[in-house]
Enzyme design. Structure first.
Site, PDB file in Angstrom:
ATOM      1  N   LYS A   7     -36.892  51.300  55.755  1.00 12.46           N
ATOM      2  CA  LYS A   7     -36.725  49.966  55.161  1.00 12.46           C
ATOM      3  C   LYS A   7     -37.531  49.843  53.866  1.00 12.46           C
ATOM      4  O   LYS A   7     -37.052  49.308  52.885  1.00 12.46           O
ATOM      5  CB  LYS A   7     -37.220  48.870  56.125  1.00 12.46           C
ATOM      6  CG  LYS A   7     -36.450  48.771  57.416  1.00 12.46           C
ATOM      7  CD  LYS A   7     -36.890  47.544  58.227  1.00 12.46           C
ATOM      8  CE  LYS A   7     -38.336  47.589  58.709  1.00 12.46           C
ATOM      9  NZ  LYS A   7     -38.607  48.595  59.740  1.00 12.46           N
TER      10      LYS A   7
ATOM     11  N   ARG B 235     -51.303  56.483  58.811  1.00 13.36           N
ATOM     12  CA  ARG B 235     -51.680  55.202  59.408  1.00 13.36           C
ATOM     13  C   ARG B 235     -52.054  55.404  60.867  1.00 13.36           C
ATOM     14  O   ARG B 235     -51.440  56.201  61.561  1.00 13.36           O
ATOM     15  CB  ARG B 235     -50.484  54.245  59.343  1.00 13.36           C
ATOM     16  CG  ARG B 235     -50.474  53.377  58.129  1.00 13.36           C
ATOM     17  CD  ARG B 235     -49.130  52.752  57.884  1.00 13.36           C
ATOM     18  NE  ARG B 235     -48.563  52.066  59.053  1.00 13.36           N
ATOM     19  CZ  ARG B 235     -47.388  51.438  59.036  1.00 13.36           C
ATOM     20  NH1 ARG B 235     -46.665  51.426  57.933  1.00 13.36           N
ATOM     21  NH2 ARG B 235     -46.932  50.841  60.102  1.00 13.36           N
TER      22      ARG B 235
ATOM     23  N   ARG C 147     -45.110  60.665  57.820  1.00 12.78           N
ATOM     24  CA  ARG C 147     -45.343  59.602  56.844  1.00 12.78           C
ATOM     25  C   ARG C 147     -46.815  59.571  56.401  1.00 12.78           C
ATOM     26  O   ARG C 147     -47.723  59.709  57.198  1.00 12.78           O
ATOM     27  CB  ARG C 147     -44.962  58.263  57.468  1.00 12.78           C
ATOM     28  CG  ARG C 147     -45.152  57.095  56.535  1.00 12.78           C
ATOM     29  CD  ARG C 147     -44.249  55.967  56.875  1.00 12.78           C
ATOM     30  NE  ARG C 147     -44.630  55.266  58.098  1.00 12.78           N
ATOM     31  CZ  ARG C 147     -43.989  54.186  58.529  1.00 12.78           C
ATOM     32  NH1 ARG C 147     -42.947  53.728  57.870  1.00 12.78           N
ATOM     33  NH2 ARG C 147     -44.381  53.594  59.632  1.00 12.78           N
TER      34      ARG C 147
ATOM     35  N   ARG D 188     -38.685  39.855  62.953  1.00 14.03           N
ATOM     36  CA  ARG D 188     -38.691  40.913  63.964  1.00 14.03           C
ATOM     37  C   ARG D 188     -38.474  40.366  65.361  1.00 14.03           C
ATOM     38  O   ARG D 188     -38.467  41.137  66.314  1.00 14.03           O
ATOM     39  CB  ARG D 188     -40.043  41.612  63.925  1.00 14.03           C
ATOM     40  CG  ARG D 188     -40.017  42.945  63.184  1.00 14.03           C
ATOM     41  CD  ARG D 188     -41.460  43.394  63.028  1.00 14.03           C
ATOM     42  NE  ARG D 188     -41.581  44.805  63.027  1.00 14.03           N
ATOM     43  CZ  ARG D 188     -41.942  45.524  61.947  1.00 14.03           C
ATOM     44  NH1 ARG D 188     -42.149  44.936  60.796  1.00 14.03           N
ATOM     45  NH2 ARG D 188     -42.094  46.807  62.037  1.00 14.03           N
TER      46      ARG D 188
ATOM     47  N   ARG E 162     -44.154  51.235  69.629  1.00 18.85           N
ATOM     48  CA  ARG E 162     -43.466  50.449  68.589  1.00 18.85           C
ATOM     49  C   ARG E 162     -41.953  50.515  68.752  1.00 18.85           C
ATOM     50  O   ARG E 162     -41.246  49.543  68.510  1.00 18.85           O
ATOM     51  CB  ARG E 162     -43.876  50.941  67.202  1.00 18.85           C
ATOM     52  CG  ARG E 162     -45.278  50.469  66.819  1.00 18.85           C
ATOM     53  CD  ARG E 162     -45.866  51.279  65.698  1.00 18.85           C
ATOM     54  NE  ARG E 162     -45.194  51.092  64.437  1.00 18.85           N
ATOM     55  CZ  ARG E 162     -45.227  51.957  63.434  1.00 18.85           C
ATOM     56  NH1 ARG E 162     -45.925  53.070  63.561  1.00 18.85           N
ATOM     57  NH2 ARG E 162     -44.591  51.713  62.321  1.00 18.85           N
TER      58      ARG E 162
HETATM   59  P1  ADP Z   1     -42.892  49.685  60.365  1.00 23.56           P
HETATM   60  O1  ADP Z   1     -41.687  49.038  59.782  1.00 23.56           O
HETATM   61  O2  ADP Z   1     -42.993  51.110  60.054  1.00 23.56           O
HETATM   62  O3  ADP Z   1     -43.113  49.353  61.814  1.00 23.56           O
HETATM   63  P2  ADP Z   1     -44.596  47.701  59.154  1.00 23.56           P
HETATM   64  O4  ADP Z   1     -45.561  48.017  58.093  1.00 23.56           O
HETATM   65  O5  ADP Z   1     -43.405  46.892  58.846  1.00 23.56           O
HETATM   66  O6  ADP Z   1     -44.193  49.104  59.718  1.00 23.56           O
HETATM   67  O7  ADP Z   1     -45.348  46.974  60.366  1.00 23.56           O
HETATM   68  C1  ADP Z   1     -46.535  47.468  60.914  1.00 23.56           C
HETATM   69  C2  ADP Z   1     -47.047  46.530  61.983  1.00 23.56           C
HETATM   70  O8  ADP Z   1     -47.309  45.236  61.417  1.00 23.56           O
HETATM   71  C3  ADP Z   1     -46.117  46.253  63.138  1.00 23.56           C
HETATM   72  O9  ADP Z   1     -46.152  47.252  64.119  1.00 23.56           O
HETATM   73  C4  ADP Z   1     -46.653  44.904  63.638  1.00 23.56           C
HETATM   74  O10 ADP Z   1     -47.826  45.070  64.394  1.00 23.56           O
HETATM   75  C5  ADP Z   1     -47.019  44.208  62.356  1.00 23.56           C
HETATM   76  N1  ADP Z   1     -45.881  43.416  61.831  1.00 23.56           N
HETATM   77  C6  ADP Z   1     -45.233  43.595  60.650  1.00 23.56           C
HETATM   78  N2  ADP Z   1     -44.240  42.692  60.504  1.00 23.56           N
HETATM   79  C7  ADP Z   1     -44.248  41.929  61.615  1.00 23.56           C
HETATM   80  C8  ADP Z   1     -43.464  40.830  62.082  1.00 23.56           C
HETATM   81  N3  ADP Z   1     -42.430  40.342  61.360  1.00 23.56           N
HETATM   82  N4  ADP Z   1     -43.770  40.292  63.284  1.00 23.56           N
HETATM   83  C9  ADP Z   1     -44.794  40.755  64.019  1.00 23.56           C
HETATM   84  N5  ADP Z   1     -45.564  41.788  63.656  1.00 23.56           N
HETATM   85  C10 ADP Z   1     -45.309  42.370  62.469  1.00 23.56           C
END
Ligand code: ADP
Ligand code: ZN
Length: 213
Positions: free
Chosen positions: A13, A156, A123, A88, A167
């Site tokens: 994404k 990370r 990554r 999400r 996840r």
């Molecule tokens: P990825 O898409 O690789 O999971 P992100 O950087 O988008 O990584 O998200 C990392 C973490 O940030 C998620 O696992 C969650 O803990 C938190 N997070 C990000 N966006 C949201 C969201 N919309 N709702 C809840 N938690 C979120």
């Protein structure tokens, strides 16, 4: 244009968001990046989010909804935006619908769980500017060093294999239902994630160039 990018963690994404951001000159907004920055600068929100994030869990809805509300109120979102990693959950999607920014297109990038695990393990993220690389699919010019700022690249904490499994579980339970949610609104477009990023990008851009229905 107002765009949402859906897809499992590690589906790409962020990379697609970057391309669209340049092509359409609209900001890409990543809740993950905003939360990681808050965490780094030690704000209260960052402290609250930390334990959830490190365990591979979603940060509570009210926190991320607040983040998005604040971000979308800024002037640079007037001509559109790309949401990467939000919504999400169904609760987040409903909150977004109520904020009064009608979404044009939702692009779901589909990648198998097996491929996700392989992608995430490779990554790397710049400690300094947050740029994202992949040891195989998007390597930096010099190993371990950011092309953009010379910062150090690292993995990370939540990209470790055990957390990735959690996840993915969370994704299937809480985020995947959004596909049906946006399908019903007639906004869902599916892109099969390709091994080569450029191929995925071509498909994404083709969807954005289709006339709006
Ligand atoms: P990825 O898409 O690789 O999971 P992100 O950087 O988008 O990584 O998200 C990392 C973490 O940030 C998620 O696992 C969650 O803990 C938190 N997070 C990000 N966006 C949201 C969201 N919309 N709702 C809840 N938690 C979120
Ligand atoms: Zn950097």
């Amino acid at each position: 244009m107002k765009i949402i990018l859906l897809g499992a963690p590690g589906a790409g994404k962020g990379t697609q968001a970057e391309v669209i951001c340049e092509r359409l000159s609209i900001p890409a907004i990543s809740t993950g990046t905003i939360i990681r920055e808050a965490l780094k600068s030690g704000t209260e929100m960052g402290r609250k989010a930390k334990s959830y994030m490190e365990a591979g869990q979603l940060v509570p809805d009210e926190i991320v909804i607040g983040i998005i509300e604040e971000r979308l109120a800024k002037g640079d979102c007037e001509n559109g935006f790309i949401l990467d990693g939000f919504p999400r959950t169904i609760v987040q999607a409903e909150a977004l619908d109520k904020m009064g920014f009608p979404i044009d297109k939702v692009i779901d990038i589909e990648v198998t769980d097996e491929d996700i695990v392989a992608r995430i393990s490779g990554r790397r993220v710049c400690d300094n500017c947050g740029a994202i690389y992949h040891v195989r699919y998007k390597p930096s010019k010099v190993e371990g060093v950011c092309d953009k700022c010379g910062g150090t690249l690292s993995q990370r904490k939540d990209d470790q294999p055990e957390t990735v499994k959690e996840r993915l579980k969370v994704y299937h339970e809480q985020t995947e239902p959004l596909k049906e949610y946006y399908q019903k609104q007639g906004k869902l477009f599916i892109v099969e994630g390709e091994e080569h990023i450029a191929d995925t990008t071509r498909k994404t851009l083709a969807i954005l160039e289709e006339a709006q229905s």
